[in-house]
Structure formats: C-alpha cells, structure tokens
Design a protein around this motif. Structure first.
Motif, mmCIF file in Angstrom:
data_model
loop_
_atom_site.group_PDB
_atom_site.id
_atom_site.type_symbol
_atom_site.label_atom_id
_atom_site.label_comp_id
_atom_site.label_asym_id
_atom_site.label_seq_id
_atom_site.Cartn_x
_atom_site.Cartn_y
_atom_site.Cartn_z
ATOM 1 N N ILE A 26 -105.067 94.998 17.129
ATOM 2 C CA ILE A 26 -104.261 94.100 18.131
ATOM 3 C C ILE A 26 -102.969 94.494 17.079
ATOM 4 N N TRP A 222 -108.453 87.479 19.468
ATOM 5 C CA TRP A 222 -107.356 88.198 20.420
ATOM 6 C C TRP A 222 -106.916 86.890 21.808
ATOM 7 N N THR A 226 -104.183 84.174 23.053
ATOM 8 C CA THR A 226 -103.741 84.912 24.340
ATOM 9 C C THR A 226 -103.496 83.492 25.318
ATOM 10 N N TRP A 248 -98.235 90.981 27.629
ATOM 11 C CA TRP A 248 -99.292 90.870 26.824
ATOM 12 C C TRP A 248 -100.098 91.501 27.721
#
Length: 266
Positions: A26, A222, A226, A248
């Motif tokens: 990530i 994740w 987001t 993103w």
C-alpha cells in the motif's frame, strides 16, 4: 467478424495469479502514485476536474428540482463510479511504467484500446450498481418519509431530528456499506487488468475478488481508507477530489501491478 466456432477454438489464456497484499504494498503504491501525479499533473487535474464537476452537479441539480433527499445518497454513491473515471489515469501510469511519455491521444483513446469492449461492460456494471443504489435509497425514503418531496430545510430537520430520520440513516448506511464492499471487491484490480491485458470481464472480476480474498484485512483496510479519504475530499464542495482522484487512480494501478502477475508462456 469472428465466427462463434472460431472464437471457441481460440486458446484460453492462463488465469492471472494473485498474491497477498501487505502494508508495504500500500505504501509503495501510494508513493509511486504520487510520483506519477507529480510527473504528469495535467492529466491528474483533467480527470480530477471531471470528477469534481460531476460531483457538484449531483448535489446542486437534485436540490434545485425538489429532490433534496437524493443529495446525500448521490454524493455517497458517486464514489462507486470512481474506478471507471480513473481509467485514463491507469493509462498514464502504464505508459510511464513502460518508459513512454503519456499523450492526450493515447490517454483519451484508452477505451478503444485492446479490451475496450470489456472495459465498457465493466463500466456498465458499475453504473448499474450506482442506479440500484439510488433506487433502494428512494424506496427507503418512501418507507420512512412517504412520497412527498420535502424542501432542503424540512428534510434536514426530518433526517436529523426524528427517529425515522435516524433509522433511515442507519439502514441506508448499512445497505450502502454492503454495496460499496461488493463494488470494491469486483473493481479494485479489474479495471487496470482489462486495460493492461486482453482478458474478458468475468475473468477480471474473479481476479479482483481473489485479490481481496488473498489478504482481506489489508485490502479492506485499503478500501476503508479510500472511502474515508474520498468522503473528506467531498466536504469542501468536492474540491478535494482534484487531488484525491488522481492520486488514488495512479496508486490503484501500481497496487494492481504489485498484486497480480501472469504465467509466462512455455
């Protein structure tokens, strides 16, 4: 036009391989995404502006036409189509990864590249989920508030100062979370996969779900990050999406490249 029998005779591509994601993946994806954004800021600004303007339209128009109840669910559901809007950003990252220079003709023509039809099918599915989301919100609104259209002030009072309003929010949030989880699972790597390789949409969706299943804690983390980041970006009249969407989008491409690989021929 390809004959059905000829299509059936074509060799079947090997199934993509996935591996479990880690926190380092990530971090690396975000760092690489930031590098792409700095290297090609105009593309990020362009696609971020499209998303920003679309978000503004979704909160202004419903209120203008007496559908104040639709503003919040439209804003919340708007994030569902983010992966589709970011396809051009995946192409920017793909070209830079290959050592090329992104051009407007290449990036804007992404949907007509190999897999363009499959990308269109996946986009259609994403928009269909968004439509279902809005229909279920309308059903919940009718269930708790009836069919009368309330002006923004009356609707806000009913939403936050009544038991029905709080119940509406709770049920809608739970349903929305389930739909967001489903959408995230089927799109987190499927859009970049279809852009990158000549696979069908079903294989791409299955690969995306397998990627989440391989490391559910990290991948759902994740997804949660987001969702929170996009929500915060929406608060200043969606202006934060000018930065968040491109960052993103680029990061999603690099996460896909780290988690999905393909068997070598031979």
């Amino acid at each position: 036009m390809t004959d059905v029998n000829d299509a059936a005779a074509l060799p079947r591509q090997p199934e993509p391989m996935v591996r479990a994601a880690t926190i380092d993946d990530i971090k690396a994806a975000l760092e690489a995404g930031w590098a792409d954004l700095k290297a090609a800021p105009l593309f990020g600004l362009f696609f971020g502006a499209i998303y920003w303007l679309g978000g503004l339209a979704l909160i202004i128009l419903p209120a203008q036409f007496g559908y104040a109840w639709a503003v919040f669910p439209l804003a919340a559901g708007f994030a569902l189509i983010g992966p589709f809007v970011a396809v051009g950003l995946y192409e920017v990252s793909r070209l830079r990864e290959q050592g090329g220079t992104p051009t407007w003709s290449a990036v804007l023509g992404t949907v007509w590249r190999q897999g363009g039809r499959e990308l269109s099918w996946l986009a259609f599915l994403t928009i269909f989920i968004f439509i279902i989301w809005m229909y279920q919100v309308r059903m919940l609104y009718a269930l708790f508030f009836g069919f009368a259209s309330l002006d923004p002030v009356l609707f806000a009072k009913a939403l936050f100062l009544t038991t029905d309003g709080w119940t509406f929010l709770a049920v809608g949030t739970c349903v929305g979370a389930c739909m967001a989880l489903f959408t995230f699972s089927i799109t987190v790597v499927s859009f970049p996969l279809l852009l990158d390789r000549d696979y069908d949409v079903v294989t791409a969706i299955i690969t995306s779900v397998r990627t989440v299943q391989a490391s559910p804690t990290v991948m759902l983390g994740w997804g949660a990050i987001t969702a929170v980041t996009v929500f915060l970006a929406m608060t200043p009249f969606f202006a934060g999406l000018l930065l968040v969407l491109p960052l993103w989008g680029h990061a999603t491409w690099h996460l896909y490249r780290r988690l999905v690989s393909f068997p070598t021929a031979g």
